[in-house]
Design an enzyme around this catalytic site. Structure first.
Site, mmCIF file in Angstrom:
data_model
loop_
_atom_site.group_PDB
_atom_site.id
_atom_site.type_symbol
_atom_site.label_atom_id
_atom_site.label_comp_id
_atom_site.label_asym_id
_atom_site.label_seq_id
_atom_site.Cartn_x
_atom_site.Cartn_y
_atom_site.Cartn_z
ATOM 1 C CB CYS A 4 -60.854 -40.615 -92.608
ATOM 2 S SG CYS A 4 -60.576 -38.924 -93.507
ATOM 3 N N GLY A 93 -59.645 -36.694 -109.549
ATOM 4 C CA GLY A 93 -58.260 -36.534 -108.706
ATOM 5 C C GLY A 93 -58.411 -36.624 -107.397
ATOM 6 C CG HIS A 100 -59.770 -32.156 -99.827
ATOM 7 N ND1 HIS A 100 -60.356 -33.506 -99.781
ATOM 8 C CD2 HIS A 100 -59.165 -32.142 -100.862
ATOM 9 C CE1 HIS A 100 -59.878 -34.186 -100.659
ATOM 10 N NE2 HIS A 100 -58.905 -33.181 -101.561
HETATM 11 P P1 5GP Z 1 -57.133 -34.936 -103.494
HETATM 12 O O1 5GP Z 1 -56.147 -35.388 -104.520
HETATM 13 O O2 5GP Z 1 -58.005 -35.792 -102.440
HETATM 14 O O3 5GP Z 1 -57.805 -33.854 -103.983
HETATM 15 O O4 5GP Z 1 -56.337 -33.918 -102.420
HETATM 16 C C1 5GP Z 1 -55.830 -34.240 -101.363
HETATM 17 C C2 5GP Z 1 -54.403 -33.559 -100.969
HETATM 18 O O5 5GP Z 1 -53.948 -34.083 -99.883
HETATM 19 C C3 5GP Z 1 -53.350 -33.532 -101.916
HETATM 20 O O6 5GP Z 1 -52.891 -32.572 -102.556
HETATM 21 C C4 5GP Z 1 -52.005 -34.227 -101.104
HETATM 22 O O7 5GP Z 1 -50.993 -33.650 -101.603
HETATM 23 C C5 5GP Z 1 -52.574 -33.745 -99.971
HETATM 24 N N1 5GP Z 1 -52.148 -34.581 -98.758
HETATM 25 C C6 5GP Z 1 -51.777 -36.134 -98.722
HETATM 26 N N2 5GP Z 1 -51.371 -36.410 -97.702
HETATM 27 C C7 5GP Z 1 -51.243 -35.484 -96.902
HETATM 28 C C8 5GP Z 1 -50.656 -35.132 -95.648
HETATM 29 O O8 5GP Z 1 -50.324 -36.278 -94.751
HETATM 30 N N3 5GP Z 1 -50.600 -34.025 -94.952
HETATM 31 C C9 5GP Z 1 -50.924 -32.923 -95.777
HETATM 32 N N4 5GP Z 1 -50.690 -31.794 -95.241
HETATM 33 N N5 5GP Z 1 -51.421 -33.096 -96.904
HETATM 34 C C10 5GP Z 1 -51.533 -34.244 -97.688
HETATM 35 ZN ZN ZN Z 2 -62.321 -37.943 -92.541
#
Ligand code: 5GP
Ligand code: ZN
Length: 114
Positions: A4, A93, A100
């Protein structure tokens, strides 16, 4: 080694820009910011989706909200407004399956979201 991404960030094997931490919650800057402030607020406990939260996670959920509130205040967003967004499953999304909140601020947001 966890598979993860956010667990890897929590154990330090993937670097991140820390914004806040306590014993249960960690927050860091999103790598692809969608607003002048874009912080991810995560629990240290690996929970894949909001569907997987249980009654025992209720204090943790409260801590995530209060961490977001604290960060928002530190960044002055408590005055200007902010969005606290949580995506559950791909259609909403979600791309990282460790729960998170996105704390977004520093610009105006439209409603409804796309
Ligand atoms: P989700 O799309 O699951 O709601 O949000 C995941 C978030 O994680 C996205 O906004 C993406 O830009 C961020 N993210 C993905 N990979 C990384 C990473 O390696 N480091 C950081 N700081 N953010 C990440
Ligand atoms: Zn995790």
């Amino acid at each position: 080694m966890p598979d993860c991404l956010f667990c890897l960030i929590l154990d330090g094997s993937v670097p991140s820009k820390k914004v806040y931490e306590d014993e249960d919650v960690y927050a860091f800057e999103d790598i692809n910011p969608q607003a002048p402030v874009h912080v991810l607020v995560i629990p240290r406990k690996h929970i894949p989706t909001f569907n997987d939260m249980t009654q025992e996670d209720a204090p943790l959920a409260a801590k995530m909200f209060l961490a977001a509130q604290k960060i928002a205040r530190e960044k002055g967003l408590d005055k200007t407004g902010y969005r606290l967004n949580g995506n559950c499953l791909e259609s909403a999304g979600q791309s990282v399956f460790h729960i998170h909140f996105h704390l977004l601020g520093g610009r105006n947001f439209s409603w409804p979201p796309g």
